[in-house]
Design a protein around this motif. Structure first.
Motif, PDB file in Angstrom:
ATOM      1  N   GLN A   1      15.192  32.502 112.974  1.00  0.00           N
ATOM      2  CA  GLN A   1      14.512  31.972 114.168  1.00  0.00           C
ATOM      3  C   GLN A   1      15.512  31.504 115.215  1.00  0.00           C
ATOM      4  O   GLN A   1      15.118  30.964 116.249  1.00  0.00           O
ATOM      5  CB  GLN A   1      13.590  30.799 113.759  1.00  0.00           C
ATOM      6  CG  GLN A   1      12.377  31.257 112.970  1.00  0.00           C
ATOM      7  CD  GLN A   1      11.581  30.108 112.399  1.00  0.00           C
ATOM      8  OE1 GLN A   1      12.132  29.092 111.999  1.00  0.00           O
ATOM      9  NE2 GLN A   1      10.266  30.264 112.356  1.00  0.00           N
TER      10      GLN A   1
ATOM     11  N   LYS B   1      19.018  32.655 117.335  1.00  0.00           N
ATOM     12  CA  LYS B   1      19.886  33.809 117.615  1.00  0.00           C
ATOM     13  C   LYS B   1      21.353  33.524 117.311  1.00  0.00           C
ATOM     14  O   LYS B   1      22.083  34.403 116.867  1.00  0.00           O
ATOM     15  CB  LYS B   1      19.677  34.342 119.035  1.00  0.00           C
ATOM     16  CG  LYS B   1      19.976  33.386 120.140  1.00  0.00           C
ATOM     17  CD  LYS B   1      19.720  34.051 121.488  1.00  0.00           C
ATOM     18  CE  LYS B   1      19.971  33.012 122.574  1.00  0.00           C
ATOM     19  NZ  LYS B   1      19.574  33.440 123.892  1.00  0.00           N
TER      20      LYS B   1
ATOM     21  N   THR C   1       9.261  33.504 118.787  1.00  0.00           N
ATOM     22  CA  THR C   1       8.625  33.791 120.082  1.00  0.00           C
ATOM     23  C   THR C   1       9.102  35.137 120.612  1.00  0.00           C
ATOM     24  O   THR C   1       8.324  35.931 121.119  1.00  0.00           O
ATOM     25  CB  THR C   1       8.982  32.679 121.096  1.00  0.00           C
ATOM     26  OG1 THR C   1       8.695  31.429 120.479  1.00  0.00           O
ATOM     27  CG2 THR C   1       8.201  32.826 122.388  1.00  0.00           C
ATOM     28  N   ASP C   2      10.412  35.386 120.472  1.00  0.00           N
ATOM     29  CA  ASP C   2      10.973  36.620 121.025  1.00  0.00           C
ATOM     30  C   ASP C   2      11.851  37.298 119.968  1.00  0.00           C
ATOM     31  O   ASP C   2      13.029  36.968 119.815  1.00  0.00           O
ATOM     32  CB  ASP C   2      11.797  36.274 122.279  1.00  0.00           C
ATOM     33  CG  ASP C   2      12.396  37.514 122.921  1.00  0.00           C
ATOM     34  OD1 ASP C   2      12.136  38.643 122.435  1.00  0.00           O
ATOM     35  OD2 ASP C   2      13.144  37.362 123.905  1.00  0.00           O
ATOM     36  N   ILE C   3      11.276  38.249 119.266  1.00  0.00           N
ATOM     37  CA  ILE C   3      12.008  38.898 118.164  1.00  0.00           C
ATOM     38  C   ILE C   3      13.160  39.766 118.691  1.00  0.00           C
ATOM     39  O   ILE C   3      14.163  39.966 118.014  1.00  0.00           O
ATOM     40  CB  ILE C   3      11.033  39.699 117.251  1.00  0.00           C
ATOM     41  CG1 ILE C   3      11.730  40.042 115.913  1.00  0.00           C
ATOM     42  CG2 ILE C   3      10.450  40.909 117.944  1.00  0.00           C
ATOM     43  CD1 ILE C   3      10.810  40.489 114.808  1.00  0.00           C
ATOM     44  N   THR C   4      13.038  40.226 119.933  1.00  0.00           N
ATOM     45  CA  THR C   4      14.070  41.098 120.500  1.00  0.00           C
ATOM     46  C   THR C   4      15.404  40.361 120.642  1.00  0.00           C
ATOM     47  O   THR C   4      16.459  40.937 120.384  1.00  0.00           O
ATOM     48  CB  THR C   4      13.603  41.642 121.863  1.00  0.00           C
ATOM     49  OG1 THR C   4      12.407  42.380 121.631  1.00  0.00           O
ATOM     50  CG2 THR C   4      14.619  42.568 122.494  1.00  0.00           C
ATOM     51  N   GLU C   5      15.345  39.096 121.014  1.00  0.00           N
ATOM     52  CA  GLU C   5      16.621  38.386 121.198  1.00  0.00           C
ATOM     53  C   GLU C   5      17.332  38.178 119.859  1.00  0.00           C
ATOM     54  O   GLU C   5      18.556  38.170 119.789  1.00  0.00           O
ATOM     55  CB  GLU C   5      16.450  37.063 121.966  1.00  0.00           C
ATOM     56  CG  GLU C   5      15.675  36.003 121.248  1.00  0.00           C
ATOM     57  CD  GLU C   5      15.761  34.639 121.937  1.00  0.00           C
ATOM     58  OE1 GLU C   5      16.008  34.587 123.155  1.00  0.00           O
ATOM     59  OE2 GLU C   5      15.555  33.631 121.232  1.00  0.00           O
TER      60      GLU C   5
ATOM     61  N   LYS D   1      18.863  41.582 119.002  1.00  0.00           N
ATOM     62  CA  LYS D   1      20.074  41.802 119.823  1.00  0.00           C
ATOM     63  C   LYS D   1      21.260  41.026 119.254  1.00  0.00           C
ATOM     64  O   LYS D   1      22.389  41.516 119.243  1.00  0.00           O
ATOM     65  CB  LYS D   1      19.824  41.358 121.265  1.00  0.00           C
ATOM     66  CG  LYS D   1      19.146  42.422 122.086  1.00  0.00           C
ATOM     67  CD  LYS D   1      19.129  41.991 123.541  1.00  0.00           C
ATOM     68  CE  LYS D   1      18.431  43.005 124.404  1.00  0.00           C
ATOM     69  NZ  LYS D   1      17.828  42.400 125.583  1.00  0.00           N
TER      70      LYS D   1
ATOM     71  N   MET E   1       5.910  44.739 117.355  1.00  0.00           N
ATOM     72  CA  MET E   1       7.283  44.215 117.325  1.00  0.00           C
ATOM     73  C   MET E   1       8.297  45.343 117.173  1.00  0.00           C
ATOM     74  O   MET E   1       9.359  45.325 117.802  1.00  0.00           O
ATOM     75  CB  MET E   1       7.427  43.185 116.193  1.00  0.00           C
ATOM     76  CG  MET E   1       6.705  41.892 116.520  1.00  0.00           C
ATOM     77  SD  MET E   1       6.871  40.659 115.220  1.00  0.00           S
ATOM     78  CE  MET E   1       6.418  39.177 116.126  1.00  0.00           C
TER      79      MET E   1
ATOM     80  N   GLU F   1       8.605  47.043 120.519  1.00  0.00           N
ATOM     81  CA  GLU F   1       9.355  46.198 121.458  1.00  0.00           C
ATOM     82  C   GLU F   1      10.863  46.209 121.144  1.00  0.00           C
ATOM     83  O   GLU F   1      11.685  46.457 122.031  1.00  0.00           O
ATOM     84  CB  GLU F   1       8.800  44.782 121.293  1.00  0.00           C
ATOM     85  CG  GLU F   1       9.091  43.816 122.388  1.00  0.00           C
ATOM     86  CD  GLU F   1       8.383  42.494 122.070  1.00  0.00           C
ATOM     87  OE1 GLU F   1       7.132  42.479 121.987  1.00  0.00           O
ATOM     88  OE2 GLU F   1       9.085  41.486 121.867  1.00  0.00           O
ATOM     89  N   VAL F   2      11.206  45.973 119.879  1.00  0.00           N
ATOM     90  CA  VAL F   2      12.622  45.878 119.499  1.00  0.00           C
ATOM     91  C   VAL F   2      13.323  47.222 119.696  1.00  0.00           C
ATOM     92  O   VAL F   2      14.430  47.280 120.250  1.00  0.00           O
ATOM     93  CB  VAL F   2      12.767  45.393 118.027  1.00  0.00           C
ATOM     94  CG1 VAL F   2      14.195  45.567 117.533  1.00  0.00           C
ATOM     95  CG2 VAL F   2      12.338  43.937 117.903  1.00  0.00           C
TER      96      VAL F   2
ATOM     97  N   ASN G   1      14.780  48.031 122.987  1.00  0.00           N
ATOM     98  CA  ASN G   1      15.768  47.112 123.559  1.00  0.00           C
ATOM     99  C   ASN G   1      17.098  47.037 122.820  1.00  0.00           C
ATOM    100  O   ASN G   1      17.968  46.276 123.222  1.00  0.00           O
ATOM    101  CB  ASN G   1      15.145  45.712 123.663  1.00  0.00           C
ATOM    102  CG  ASN G   1      14.139  45.654 124.798  1.00  0.00           C
ATOM    103  OD1 ASN G   1      14.510  45.713 125.971  1.00  0.00           O
ATOM    104  ND2 ASN G   1      12.869  45.607 124.463  1.00  0.00           N
TER     105      ASN G   1
END
Ligand SMILES: Cc1cc2nc3c(=O)[nH]c(=O)nc-3n(C[C@H](O)[C@H](O)[C@H](O)COP(=O)(O)O)c2cc1C
Length: 299
Positions: free
Chosen positions: A139, A141, A168-172, A175, A224, A227-228, A231
């Motif tokens: 959770q 980064k 909240t933001d799995i992409t970050e 990354k 998800m 989205e991921v 990115n």
């Protein structure tokens, strides 16, 4: 038609079995032709043995299940001595899921596994408590980056970072794993949930809360993965409620380079074999030469 590469691992097909839902493979030898699988991810191991959570640890919900096993396992020494000899002989890529209480434990686990030739890769189960701040490593980064970086330094094996959907933001987070040198990310682990027995007023799980998996999580997991995969540049391994070939193809169309079958193994142990055949049939029907051609086709 179905071959795929993830990091250094060459898979004959994109269908893997998910950590914690297939034991250490021997449990399934009479139920599944293990040689047909793309890869096997073993149940998460830790440095020291863990007893796991209080009972009950599993409960059924509408269209899914809740589990709170608590990473029960015998620790890495026992794993290497008792489980590796069998796993080494199967003849498919073996990916070892590891988890630690801190960065050092991840580092030590990865360093020890790096010496074992029969292991193709490591999946980092970072759904473990974050010691620097509240919550899970997955959770945060910065913590994700630190754990992956430490493991990357010590292993030449393929590293897959398994992400939690409880963010909240799995992409970050994906990354951060990519920046730290992960060869791929796998998603999703279970969603935090609970169920209550209305007669007793108590939670149906000894741990009060648990992880939700199965068909009920598929639409969220699919979103998800979509989205991921848009990115990051490393492969995404998709999972969450895959019960049949159609579900697996949805994940591939959303952007997954490979998929993992989890809860479905408990319902129908031979389901992964059926999924492999189903994907092949789909490719033939649609005259698609290589399955890579459909990865991320749904834009
Ligand atoms: C009983 C059970 C045990 C699990 N144990 C682990 C585990 O040890 N390590 C891990 O990374 N994921 C574990 N998972 C999560 C699965 O690997 C998978 O990420 C999740 O269940 C979503 O996929 P599914 O809906 O196909 O089951 C477990 C899931 C279940 C149902």
């Amino acid at each position: 038609m179905m071959k795929i590469k993830i990091g250094k691992i060459e898979l004959k097909n994109p269908v893997m079995v998910a950590s914690g839902t297939f034991g250490y493979a021997k449990e399934f030898e009479k139920l599944v032709n293990l040689k047909h699988l793309g890869a096997i991810i073993t149940k998460t191991i830790t440095l020291n043995p863990r007893q796991g959570n209080p009972m009950p640890r599993i409960c059924e919900t509408a269209s899914g299940m809740l589990n709170a096993i608590g990473l029960q396992n015998e620790g890495i020494d026992d794993f290497i001595k008792e489980k590796m000899p069998y796993l080494s002989k199967i003849g498919v890529p073996i990916i070892i899921s590891i988890s630690g209480n801190n960065i050092d434990e991840f580092f030590i686990l990865a360093r020890r596994l790096n010496k074992i030739k029969a292991i193709s890769g490591i999946e980092l189960n970072i759904s473990c408590p974050n010691i620097k701040c509240r919550g899970l490593v997955a959770q945060d980064k910065k913590e994700t980056y630190e754990v992956v970086k430490a493991v990357r330094k010590t292993t030449s094996k393929t590293v897959i970072t398994k992400l939690s959907p409880n963010v909240t933001d799995i992409t970050e987070i994906a990354k951060a794993a990519e920046d730290a040198g992960s060869d791929a990310v796998s998603l999703v682990n279970t969603f935090l949930g609970m169920a209550i027995d209305v007669e007793t007023g108590k939670s149906k799980l000894g741990n009060i809360t648990g992880g939700l998996s199965g068909p009920c999580i598929k639409p969220i997991a699919l979103r998800m993965v979509h989205e991921v995969s848009r990115n990051i540049d490393i492969p995404v391994i998709g999972m969450g409620g895959i019960m049949n070939a159609g579900d697996a193809i949805e994940f591939i169309l959303a952007g997954a380079t490979a998929i993992q079958v989890g809860t479905a193994n408990f319902i129908e142990p031979g389901v992964s074999g059926k999924i492999i055949k189903g994907i092949e049939a789909y490719l033939k029907k649609h005259k698609i030469k290589k399955f890579q051609d459909i990865i991320g086709r749904t834009t």
